[in-house]
Design a protein around this motif. Structure first.
Motif, PDB file in Angstrom:
ATOM      1  N   ALA A  32       0.827  -1.211   0.000  1.00  0.00           N
ATOM      2  CA  ALA A  32       0.000   0.000   0.000  1.00  0.00           C
ATOM      3  C   ALA A  32       0.862   1.262   0.000  1.00  0.00           C
ATOM      4  O   ALA A  32       0.576   2.232  -0.721  1.00  0.00           O
ATOM      5  CB  ALA A  32      -0.929  -0.004   1.204  1.00  0.00           C
ATOM      6  N   LEU A  33       1.924   1.236   0.781  1.00  0.00           N
ATOM      7  CA  LEU A  33       2.832   2.395   0.821  1.00  0.00           C
ATOM      8  C   LEU A  33       3.497   2.610  -0.538  1.00  0.00           C
ATOM      9  O   LEU A  33       3.655   3.755  -0.997  1.00  0.00           O
ATOM     10  CB  LEU A  33       3.898   2.179   1.902  1.00  0.00           C
ATOM     11  N   TYR A  37       2.304   1.699  -3.495  1.00  0.00           N
ATOM     12  CA  TYR A  37       1.298   2.240  -4.417  1.00  0.00           C
ATOM     13  C   TYR A  37       1.039   3.729  -4.133  1.00  0.00           C
ATOM     14  O   TYR A  37       0.920   4.539  -5.058  1.00  0.00           O
ATOM     15  CB  TYR A  37      -0.016   1.457  -4.318  1.00  0.00           C
ATOM     16  N   PHE A  38       0.969   4.057  -2.855  1.00  0.00           N
ATOM     17  CA  PHE A  38       0.688   5.449  -2.486  1.00  0.00           C
ATOM     18  C   PHE A  38       1.795   6.381  -2.984  1.00  0.00           C
ATOM     19  O   PHE A  38       1.538   7.396  -3.641  1.00  0.00           O
ATOM     20  CB  PHE A  38       0.548   5.577  -0.961  1.00  0.00           C
ATOM     21  N   VAL A  39       3.039   5.998  -2.704  1.00  0.00           N
ATOM     22  CA  VAL A  39       4.176   6.827  -3.138  1.00  0.00           C
ATOM     23  C   VAL A  39       4.331   6.779  -4.657  1.00  0.00           C
ATOM     24  O   VAL A  39       4.615   7.801  -5.313  1.00  0.00           O
ATOM     25  CB  VAL A  39       5.477   6.365  -2.449  1.00  0.00           C
ATOM     26  N   ILE A  77       2.023   6.217  -7.007  1.00  0.00           N
ATOM     27  CA  ILE A  77       0.984   6.975  -7.705  1.00  0.00           C
ATOM     28  C   ILE A  77       1.287   8.470  -7.667  1.00  0.00           C
ATOM     29  O   ILE A  77       1.041   9.206  -8.634  1.00  0.00           O
ATOM     30  CB  ILE A  77      -0.403   6.682  -7.093  1.00  0.00           C
ATOM     31  N   GLN A  78       1.836   8.924  -6.542  1.00  0.00           N
ATOM     32  CA  GLN A  78       2.190  10.344  -6.431  1.00  0.00           C
ATOM     33  C   GLN A  78       3.235  10.728  -7.481  1.00  0.00           C
ATOM     34  O   GLN A  78       3.253  11.860  -7.969  1.00  0.00           O
ATOM     35  CB  GLN A  78       2.751  10.640  -5.031  1.00  0.00           C
TER      36      GLN A  78
END
Length: 597
Positions: free
Chosen positions: A272-273, A275-277, A279-280
């Motif tokens: 999840a981390l 993907y979060f980073v 995507i940014q």
């Protein structure tokens, strides 16, 4: 001793020690070539499988945007071929490691059994046999999975992790650091759970050992159980032990199961981390193909992490069992050959006990200053009250135990300086408790001399008057009997055991209550055979029946660990001491029995 109870936990003084697991490499070493090959196969399979996210990245970032169908087909073909090759390699690795693991298990079990055969009587007297049995069977079996897959899988997983991290760094170093941010949390959980896991599985091994010990004891004593109608009581005890096993096992498994949810949740958090980073940074420093490939690698990154967690669980679980195995293998051999021990040459049968002392437990002497000399060919009767030390004397002669003081010599040679096997090869022992092995009657007689012919076995049986009842069976000497002679009377078992000892043709013969379960008629027949057998042999006869001992060359009356009287039958009767009193009492009992209707 308390540990001789089925429900007494056998505590091990030291805690979990990783070095005991390392001792397993003693058995692994002979197979290191095959294990290296298996490891290389596993590493190759891991390396090939790790190319798939890279291929997917090329497909997304190059083939699809450019509509390059040819490149897409090539990438798909390579992916399919790599998957097929990986499956073949893994199957080959499993085949090699399964074969190696089973060979190692056989070696460990052989070493454990060899050790058991060299341990003194005191070891078996101090613990239920079920607790010994579980070490040879269950605990050794528990090593199979660790040896067949665990060790190679560990090496492969460590290599895979290194390669994955390399691929991840080559794709995006920043995302790699993000993916690994949760690793310290996992390490804290593993370290904090280590002691609890080991203690839980150690308790499980205790309770399973107790259950096996009680089951073994119950089976051996089933006749007594049914005779006293104790089935319900015993069932209650067994149910209680089963419930205890269930509870400690569930507790141990629950503690183990804390690991994989932690790894699973941390892996999800790590993805999840990423993907979060990712995507940014999408469209800037990160492409869609890069993000998909990196996600593929991070999921693969956590697979070996989960495998390492499972290996850790397995190592902690198996470690508790390995402790029990090494505890047995490290058991001191109180009765063993000295470094420069010599073989006992053919003997005449001269026996000398020189001021011998012995005790089973310190502070509680069993023999005190026992001193005598027996010349070759003499027959010696040893009598006295129960617990006086009669059997202990002959047990010391055969080196089932070592004296604490004094010397025991055979033909002038100190038996402590001789090889145990060579002593027992020339000293025949006939015990009161006659044990027979499963097999034929002929096999049991031949146990005394494995190279003996059928004719030799039959001759020994005839000498002790066993031939007649053996031939009465439909299959005669080929009659199959169960362990410990099921289906035979106690007297028949003793006669077969008697024939087994006579077949070994010992120079020194020990009869420990050997005719106690033989009826009077059979005993008279046996005495005829014994008369010829004992000629030229030194013999020690422990008995209570007057008919067995009165013709001995010398009689020892033993009481409280000392020889208080010695002499022939007539000399001791004239002395009118302990022996004479014993004879009068026996005579009185015999007359009373004769008067019974």
């Amino acid at each position: 001793m308390a540990r001789n109870k089925f429900d007494a936990d056998e505590e091990i003084e030291h805690g979990f020690n990783p070095h005991i697991v390392m001792r397993l490499f003693r058995w692994i070493k002979p197979y290191r070539g095959a294990m290296v090959l298996s490891c290389l196969i596993m590493l190759l399979a891991s390396l090939i499988s790790l190319t798939s996210p890279w291929l997917i990245r090329m497909a997304i970032d190059q083939a699809i945007p450019k509509k390059d169908v040819r490149l897409l087909i090539v990438l798909a073909g390579i992916l399919l071929l790599s998957t097929f090759v990986v499956r073949i390699l893994l199957a080959q690795k499993l085949k090699i490691m399964t074969r190696i693991a089973q060979k190692i298990i056989v070696e460990i079990r052989r070493d454990v059994f060899t050790k058991l055969q060299s341990l003194p009587f005191s070891y078996f007297d101090s613990r239920p046999h079920g607790k010994i049995l579980i070490r040879v069977v269950n605990y050794v079996n528990s090593l199979s999975e660790l040896l067949s897959n665990g060790i190679i899988q560990l090496i492969s997983d460590l290599f895979t992790l290194a390669v994955i991290i390399g691929f991840m760094v080559s794709i995006d170093a920043k995302l790699t650091l993000v993916a690994m941010a949760v690793i310290p949390v996992l390490l804290v959980v593993l370290i904090s759970m280590k002691k609890k896991q080991h203690e839980a599985w150690k308790q499980e091994s205790y309770k399973r050992s107790n259950l096996t010990a009680y089951l073994s004891e119950s089976l051996n004593g089933m006749k007594v159980t049914q005779s006293f109608a104790r089935q319900q009581v015993n069932q209650g005890i067994f149910n209680g032990l089963c419930d205890t096993c269930k509870l400690v096992w569930i507790r141990a498994v629950n503690i183990n199961n804390i690991i994989w949810p932690v790894v699973d949740n941390l892996s999800t958090l790590g993805v999840a981390l990423v993907y979060f980073v990712g995507i940014q940074a999408l469209g800037k420093s990160v492409t869609i193909g890069t993000l998909v490939a990196f996600a593929g690698y991070i999921w693969r990154f956590w697979q070996p992490i989960q495998n390492l967690g499972n290996f850790y669980n397995s190592m902690v679980t198996t470690g508790a069992y390995v402790e029990r195995i090494f505890e047995l293998l490290d058991e001191p051999e109180d009765i063993s050959d000295r470094p420069n021990a010599k073989d006992l040459p053919p003997i005449r049968g001269h026996v000398r006990f020189s001021h011998v002392d012995f005790s089973y437990e310190k502070g509680n002497p069993v023999l005190k200053d026992v001193d005598f000399t027996i010349t070759p060919g003499m027959s010696v009767a040893i009598v006295g009250p129960t617990g006086a030390g009669k059997t202990t004397i002959v047990n010391l002669l055969t080196r089932f135990y070592n004296p604490e003081g004094g010397q025991i010599l055979i033909d002038g040679m100190d038996i402590q300086e001789l090889k145990i096997k060579s002593i027992r090869a020339q000293v025949g022992v006939m015990l009161q408790d006659s044990f027979l092995f499963s097999g034929t009657i002929m096999d049991n007689i031949r146990y005394g001399k494995l190279d003996a012919s059928d004719e030799d076995c039959i001759a020994a049986a005839k000498l002790v008057q066993a031939d007649e009842f053996i031939r009465a069976f439909p299959d005669g000497y080929k009659t199959t009997i169960t362990a410990n002679g099921g289906g035979l009377s106690q007297g028949q078992k003793q006669l077969i055991s008697f024939a087994r000892v006579l077949l070994s043709d010992p120079r020194i013969l020990i009869l420990d209550e050997a005719t106690s379960s033989v009826d009077t008629h059979t005993e008279k027949l046996v005495q005829k055979g014994l008369g010829e057998l004992l000629k030229g042999r030194t013999s020690f006869i422990i008995a209570h029946r007057l008919s067995t001992i009165r013709n001995s060359d010398i009689i020892f009356f033993v009481d409280h660990g000392c020889i208080v009287e010695r002499g022939t039958h007539s000399e001791l009767m004239a002395l009118d001491g302990n022996y004479a009193a014993m004879v009068r009492k026996q005579t009185e009992w015999s007359r009373t029995d004769e008067r019974q209707p």
